[in-house]
Design an enzyme around this catalytic site. Structure first.
Site, PDB file in Angstrom:
ATOM      1  N   CYS A   1       0.847  -1.191   0.000  1.00  0.00           N
ATOM      2  CA  CYS A   1       0.000   0.000   0.000  1.00  0.00           C
ATOM      3  C   CYS A   1       0.882   1.240   0.000  1.00  0.00           C
ATOM      4  O   CYS A   1       2.114   1.151   0.067  1.00  0.00           O
ATOM      5  CB  CYS A   1      -0.946   0.016   1.206  1.00  0.00           C
TER       6      CYS A   1
ATOM      7  N   CYS B   1       3.558   1.689   2.658  1.00  0.00           N
ATOM      8  CA  CYS B   1       4.840   1.000   2.466  1.00  0.00           C
ATOM      9  C   CYS B   1       5.824   1.908   1.725  1.00  0.00           C
ATOM     10  O   CYS B   1       7.019   1.938   2.038  1.00  0.00           O
ATOM     11  CB  CYS B   1       4.641  -0.292   1.679  1.00  0.00           C
TER      12      CYS B   1
ATOM     13  N   ASP C   1      10.679  28.879 -28.812  1.00  0.00           N
ATOM     14  CA  ASP C   1      11.820  29.241 -29.629  1.00  0.00           C
ATOM     15  C   ASP C   1      11.374  29.033 -31.087  1.00  0.00           C
ATOM     16  O   ASP C   1      10.374  28.365 -31.344  1.00  0.00           O
ATOM     17  CB  ASP C   1      13.012  28.346 -29.287  1.00  0.00           C
TER      18      ASP C   1
ATOM     19  N   ASP D   1      14.656  23.791 -28.017  1.00  0.00           N
ATOM     20  CA  ASP D   1      15.385  22.584 -28.400  1.00  0.00           C
ATOM     21  C   ASP D   1      16.888  22.746 -28.376  1.00  0.00           C
ATOM     22  O   ASP D   1      17.609  21.760 -28.537  1.00  0.00           O
ATOM     23  CB  ASP D   1      14.955  22.134 -29.806  1.00  0.00           C
TER      24      ASP D   1
ATOM     25  N   ASP E   1      18.762  27.424 -25.279  1.00  0.00           N
ATOM     26  CA  ASP E   1      17.471  27.457 -24.595  1.00  0.00           C
ATOM     27  C   ASP E   1      17.557  26.916 -23.171  1.00  0.00           C
ATOM     28  O   ASP E   1      16.602  27.059 -22.406  1.00  0.00           O
ATOM     29  CB  ASP E   1      16.435  26.620 -25.368  1.00  0.00           C
TER      30      ASP E   1
END
Length: 803
Positions: A109, A112, A510, A700, A704
């Site tokens: 559960c 845990c 961008d 990308d 950036d």
């Protein structure tokens, strides 16, 4: 005469059959011994390296159990400190920092998970420890100079759980074992419930005297297997919690079951009072049913990561001077040549060196159409070769492959808790302690006012109020959502990303490689300096950009046939590169940056829709390189969807203002800026944030990375640089912008479902506990309600898998 079949070889270490084609051998006790797998081979090597070869001489049986893997002098956990064994599952972050993925057995559960995270996370030298409740996988990061992996494994064992390095085959076996045990316990509880309920009918119908005593006695006998076997996991977990002075969810469950059985057994022996054997059996049955269904749903929700891991084959065909040989994928090294036949899965990350084919990367990127692959094209481990044979050169293996990186990021995202989950966990922690105090108060009140009902009402309070639903509310939803988005090629890498994305107000793009294809074309080279030719300018530019990952750099390097060498290279993200070529110092990049080398300014009118790169030396600008790019096909539709979702799109680019303006006009974006350095982009984002905006940054490139790190939610496009990926909260592996809009919608649905789950859990307890305390809820009804509340939360979360 027919040739006799060769006898099947047995693994010298564990005694299991050696699979065909497996060739793991080592010298033990003066003879070459066959071994069945890399694990047995590594363990045997570690035993020999420790000078404990006599273990094999004195053992009485093969080491076919985990605890028998090594002799008493070398516990099995110490083996995981061996660099040779760690090579297959441990990644080295820095000189002394390590990280690994583990499987945890015994998780039943959310409590845990909390116990393990608190216990292991508090060890000196453990920097981070997160458990994914859906997959039972843990991600641990530690300082090797302060603590060893074996110490971490021992600490987990000390609190009653079993941990071992993640292996997809082993995890599947663990899941099957858990499922089998759960079904057996459920079957015993179900049979016991049916029998006891049949016996309860005549008891409730008025049976008395010897018949009543006989029926009660039989009911007790039938209930004992349910108590001892089916409910065993509740008692073990409760004892583990109490031993470590913590109150877990199984404590009230165990108190209720043990109390009900004890009182019923006393009434049976003493011959008076009430019996609750049917409540004991039904409570165990309903709770086990709920946990079994929850386990099944949980494993389905985590199938995205599992399917990624299972894609990788266990063997590969390596090409050597002697021909072809089948080897374990774990034995491949960078530089090896591997043959991938049509219909086979690419085993590791590499580069095509021979052949041409189409490769299906749909499970990794969400892209449904196969991609053409030719020599020098990259291949991703886990993708499927569709048409023709390919020979690849191995680039990355083990933990360094893209699949391993994706799984690590996905595990991290599912294990990290959003702010709303942290609040829920704190409430659940307080709730358990308050529940036990409330149960005592209820027992005392009824003991004074109606002692005959005190026990059964207290029992109902304990049963009805288990906070499993409260703790499951967030992890179940986050796991289902991240799995659904991963299948579409949008990878969530941080736990807070979905919650924050749902609240986003602005989305910043961008331009190059994000809104555009990133497949630049070199339109023209315009020499400016006397004596400079287009070919010479291109050769110098390619030399300067030879070590950069930027799309412009890749284009220039691929376009040049000359082989000039540049030295003293210095990169300025967002501005350009400086270096020395044939004794002359050059710069390439933005006009402002390049002109700074000479102090002179040679402006050139900007072309609309094109990008112009300056090349200059200490005398001034020597050439202009004119580039063009095309918009992504789905850019316009994506921007339209994002506007309909209430997000304001903005372009912040380092490209020349004219090119940025052209793209913005085509896409209908009113707010845009060009010619920005990385610090300028970050300043623009912080200005939006200062006005109360929640910013999503999509980029990308290397330049950036700062603004990706500075925004509330950052999204790197899959083809971008590794630095951009490292800074991002989400990665668009599919490179289809429309999936960003789907991500926003899914994030909002996820937040709504989390709130629904939390609202349901709180409402259920707010209604059920007072009713139980007032005596309106029987114990068997309470067990049904408690089980149903947890199941409703999980099933509600699974709706996110349908996107």
């Amino acid at each position: 005469m027919a040739k006799e079949a060769e006898p099947e070889q047995q693994c010298f270490h564990c005694g299991q059959p050696v699979p065909p084609g497996c060739d793991y051998r080592t010298s033990i006790l003066g003879e070459e011994r066959p071994l069945c797998c890399l694990g047995c081979y590594s363990v045997a090597q570690a035993i020999l390296a420790g000078g404990l070869e006599n273990f094999y001489l004195h053992r009485t049986a093969p080491s076919n159990r985990v605890e028998d893997l090594v002799p008493e002098g070398l516990r099995q956990m110490e083996l995981y400190d061996q660099p040779r064994l760690q090579g297959s599952f441990v990644s080295v972050d820095e000189e002394s920092l390590r990280s690994a993925s583990l499987i945890l057995e015994g998780i039943t559960c959310a409590a845990c998970v909390w116990l393990n995270e608190k216990h292991v996370g508090g060890l000196p030298g453990v920097l981070d420890f997160n458990v994914n409740y859906s997959t039972h996988r843990a991600r641990v990061r530690w300082d090797e100079t302060r603590i060893h992996l074996s110490d971490i494994l021992k600490a987990i064992t000390a609190i009653g759980y079993v941990a071992h390095p993640f292996d997809p085959g082993r995890q599947e076996a663990v899941f099957k074992k858990e499922r089998s045990i759960a079904l057996r316990r459920l079957a015993v509880a179900g049979l016991g419930t049916m029998q006891v309920m049949m016996l309860a009918v005549p008891l409730y119908s008025g049976a008395d005297g010897e018949m009543m005593h006989f029926l009660r006695l039989i009911s007790m006998i039938v209930t004992i297997p349910v108590l001892v076997y089916s409910a065993q996991s509740f008692f073990i977990a409760a004892w583990r919690d109490l031993r470590h002075r913590r109150v877990g969810m199984d404590v009230p469950v165990s108190l209720a079951i043990a109390g009900a059985f004890g009182a019923s057994a006393w009434s049976t022996v003493a011959g008076g009072g009430e019996v609750y054997f049917e409540s004991v059996c039904m409570f165990a049955f309903f709770l086990l049913t709920s946990r079994f269904l929850e386990m099944s749903a949980r494993q389905r929700a985590g199938q995205a990561a599992e399917s990624l891991v299972k894609m990788l084959p266990s063997t590969a065909i390596r090409l050597t001077d002697a021909g072809q040989e089948a080897v374990a994928v774990a034995d491949l090294l960078p530089g090896d040549r591997v043959l991938v036949k049509p219909g086979e899965t690419v085993p590791v990350d590499g580069v095509v060196i021979e052949g041409a084919s189409s490769v299906d990367e749909s499970l990794l990127t969400g892209e449904s159409l196969p991609r053409a692959k030719e020599p020098n094209d990259p291949l991703i481990g886990g993708s499927l070769n569709v048409e023709s044979p390919l020979v690849l050169r191995v680039e990355k293996v083990g933990e360094d492959t893209l699949v391993s990186a994706i799984v690590r990021l996905l595990d991290r995202a599912q294990a990290e808790k959003p702010r709303i989950a942290l609040v829920a966990d704190r409430i659940a922690g307080w709730f358990l302690s308050a529940l036990l105090l409330l149960a005592v108060a209820v027992a005392l009140w009824w003991a004074v006012h109606d002692p005959s009902r005190a026990f059964v009402i207290t029992l109902s309070v304990l049963v009805v109020s288990c906070p499993c639903a409260l703790s499951l509310a967030t992890p179940a939803a986050v796991t289902a959502a991240t799995g659904a988005l991963t299948r579409k090629g949008l990878l969530i890498t941080r736990g807070h990303a979905l919650e924050t994305l749902a609240r986003a107000t602005h989305i910043v793009f961008d331009k190059t490689g994000t809104l555009t294809q990133g497949r630049l074309r070199l339109e023209s080279i315009i020499p400016v300096a006397e004596g400079m030719t287009p070919d010479q300018a291109l050769a110098i530019a390619a030399a300067l950009e030879s070590r950069s990952e930027h799309p412009v750099a890749r284009l220039l390097v691929q376009s040049s046939d000359a082989l000039l060498q540049a030295t003293e290279l210095e990169s300025r993200p967002g501005q350009g590169v400086e270096g020395q070529v044939e004794g002359v110092r050059y710069r390439i990049g933005s006009l402002r940056y390049v002109a700074g080398l000479s102090g002179a300014d040679n402006p050139l009118p900007e072309g609309i829709g094109t990008t112009r790169i300056a090349l200059g030396n200490e005398k001034g600008i020597v050439a202009w390189l004119e580039l063009s790019d095309s918009l992504r096909e789905d850019a316009a539709l994506t921007l339209q969807e994002l506007r309909s979702l209430g997000l304001q799109p903005i372009i912040l680019s380092g490209d020349v203002p004219g090119a940025v303006a052209a793209v913005a006009k085509t896409l209908g974006i009113d707010h845009y800026r060009g010619g920005l350095r990385p610090e300028d982009k970050l300043e623009q984002v912080r200005a939006i944030q200062a006005q109360g905006g929640v910013v999503v940054m999509v980029g990308d490139g290397v330049n950036d990375a700062p603004v990706l790190a500075g925004s509330e939610v950052s999204l790197a496009v899959g083809s971008g640089s590794q630095l951009a990926h490292a800074s991002a909260d989400m990665i668009l592996l599919s490179e289809q912008l429309r999936h960003i809009a789907e991500g926003v919608r899914t994030a909002r649905r996820t937040l709504a479902i989390i709130r629904q789950n939390l609202g349901w859990a709180l409402l259920y307890n707010a209604v059920a506990i007072p009713l139980a305390a007032a005596g309106f809820v029987l114990p068997w009804v309470a067990s049904l309600g408690m089980s149903a509340s947890s199941l409703i939360v999980v099933l509600n979360s699974l709706r996110l898998r349908i996107t």
